[in-house]
Design a protein around this motif. Structure first.
Motif, short mmCIF file in Angstrom:
data_model
loop_
_atom_site.label_atom_id
_atom_site.label_comp_id
_atom_site.label_asym_id
_atom_site.label_seq_id
_atom_site.Cartn_x
_atom_site.Cartn_y
_atom_site.Cartn_z
N LEU A 19 0.83 -1.19 0.00
CA LEU A 19 0.00 0.00 0.00
C LEU A 19 0.87 1.25 0.00
O LEU A 19 0.49 2.29 -0.54
N GLU A 20 2.03 1.15 0.62
CA GLU A 20 2.97 2.27 0.59
C GLU A 20 3.40 2.56 -0.84
O GLU A 20 3.52 3.72 -1.25
N ILE A 21 3.60 1.52 -1.62
CA ILE A 21 3.97 1.68 -3.03
C ILE A 21 2.82 2.32 -3.80
O ILE A 21 3.02 3.17 -4.66
N LEU A 22 1.58 1.90 -3.48
CA LEU A 22 0.42 2.50 -4.13
C LEU A 22 0.32 3.99 -3.81
O LEU A 22 -0.03 4.80 -4.68
N THR A 23 0.62 4.34 -2.57
CA THR A 23 0.62 5.75 -2.19
C THR A 23 1.62 6.53 -3.03
O THR A 23 1.29 7.58 -3.61
N GLY A 24 2.84 6.02 -3.12
CA GLY A 24 3.87 6.70 -3.91
C GLY A 24 3.51 6.75 -5.38
O GLY A 24 3.74 7.77 -6.06
N GLY A 26 0.45 6.70 -6.73
CA GLY A 26 -0.63 7.66 -6.94
C GLY A 26 -0.14 9.09 -6.92
O GLY A 26 -0.52 9.91 -7.77
N LEU A 27 0.72 9.41 -5.97
CA LEU A 27 1.26 10.77 -5.88
C LEU A 27 2.13 11.11 -7.07
O LEU A 27 2.08 12.22 -7.61
N ALA A 179 -6.72 10.01 -3.19
CA ALA A 179 -6.79 8.55 -3.08
C ALA A 179 -5.50 8.00 -2.50
O ALA A 179 -5.52 7.09 -1.65
N ALA A 180 -4.37 8.53 -2.93
CA ALA A 180 -3.08 8.05 -2.45
C ALA A 180 -2.93 8.27 -0.95
O ALA A 180 -2.34 7.44 -0.24
N VAL A 181 -3.48 9.39 -0.45
CA VAL A 181 -3.35 9.72 0.96
C VAL A 181 -4.41 9.00 1.80
O VAL A 181 -4.11 8.43 2.84
N MET A 182 -5.66 9.03 1.34
CA MET A 182 -6.77 8.56 2.15
C MET A 182 -7.02 7.05 2.02
O MET A 182 -7.28 6.37 3.00
N LEU A 183 -6.96 6.53 0.77
CA LEU A 183 -7.27 5.12 0.54
C LEU A 183 -6.47 4.63 -0.67
O LEU A 183 -6.96 4.63 -1.80
N PRO A 184 -5.22 4.23 -0.44
CA PRO A 184 -4.31 3.89 -1.55
C PRO A 184 -4.84 2.82 -2.51
O PRO A 184 -4.48 2.81 -3.68
#
Length: 216
Positions: A19-24, A26-27, A179-184
């Protein structure tokens, strides 16, 4: 101002890193669409909410003067990106800015252990640089896709599509950032929807251009 922690997104330290990768991702993708939106969002959320805790190395992103400068650059970007011809010139300038912004938001939005560079030799000698390079590449790829579609749309619509498409890109950048911050897990959904919409718009513009080409 929110307190400083060891994770970029408050209470989002995932052991498997997926999920950390998804956050990065998305950003970084958001930065490819608009370099300043994800940076401004992270800085504002860190400064005024408890949703984001920027690592100490990236605390400057929530500084008042930095936020003001990013906000001013965002206004200029929004205006320039909606004017035909000027938007293409702006896209060339953003070819450097967007990947850099992608690297910044990745570094500030995920666990700092991923991107901390206290020893450059050790950093590049290990695999730590790989996720940073990937996220910079994602921002660049998204920006180049946007950059290649825009001239076609301008040519086939006499420039009338520029403000519409630019507004859609800004909205997608905002959606991806949130989305990246709230729900990756929503990052993949937002990316898929954005790609489908842009592809359909591109194909429609290409179909409109064919009769004109035949008549020449």
């Amino acid at each position: 101002m929110a307190g400083r922690g060891s994770a970029g997104i408050r209470e989002r330290t995932y052991p498997d890193g997926r999920l950390e990768i998804l956050t990065g991702t998305g950003l970084s993708a958001a930065a490819g669409l608009n370099a300043y939106i994800p940076m401004l969002l992270l800085g504002l959320l860190d400064r005024y909410t408890s949703l984001v805790q920027l690592p100490p190395e990236w605390a400057w992103l929530s500084n008042g003067w930095v936020l003001a400068i990013i906000g001013a650059l965002l206004v200029l970007e929004i205006v320039a990106d909606k004017v035909p011809v000027i938007d293409s010139v702006n896209d060339w300038l953003q070819t450097v800015v967007s990947p850099a912004a992608g690297g910044i938001v990745f570094g500030s939005g995920v666990s700092p252990e991923t991107v901390r560079v206290s020893d450059p030799d050790a950093f590049f000698g290990s695999n730590q640089w790989i996720p940073v390079a990937i996220e910079i590449g994602i921002a660049l790829a998204v920006h180049l896709a946007k950059m290649s579609v825009r001239p076609v749309l301008n040519a086939t619509t006499a420039g009338t599509a520029a403000p519409v498409v630019s507004t859609a890109e800004d909205a997608a950048s905002i959606g991806l950032s949130f989305a990246a911050v709230m729900l990756p897990v929503l990052v993949l959904v937002v990316l898929a929807v954005a790609m489908v919409v842009l592809w359909r718009v591109y194909r429609r513009a290409r179909r409109r251009s064919r009769p004109a080409d035949v008549g020449l």
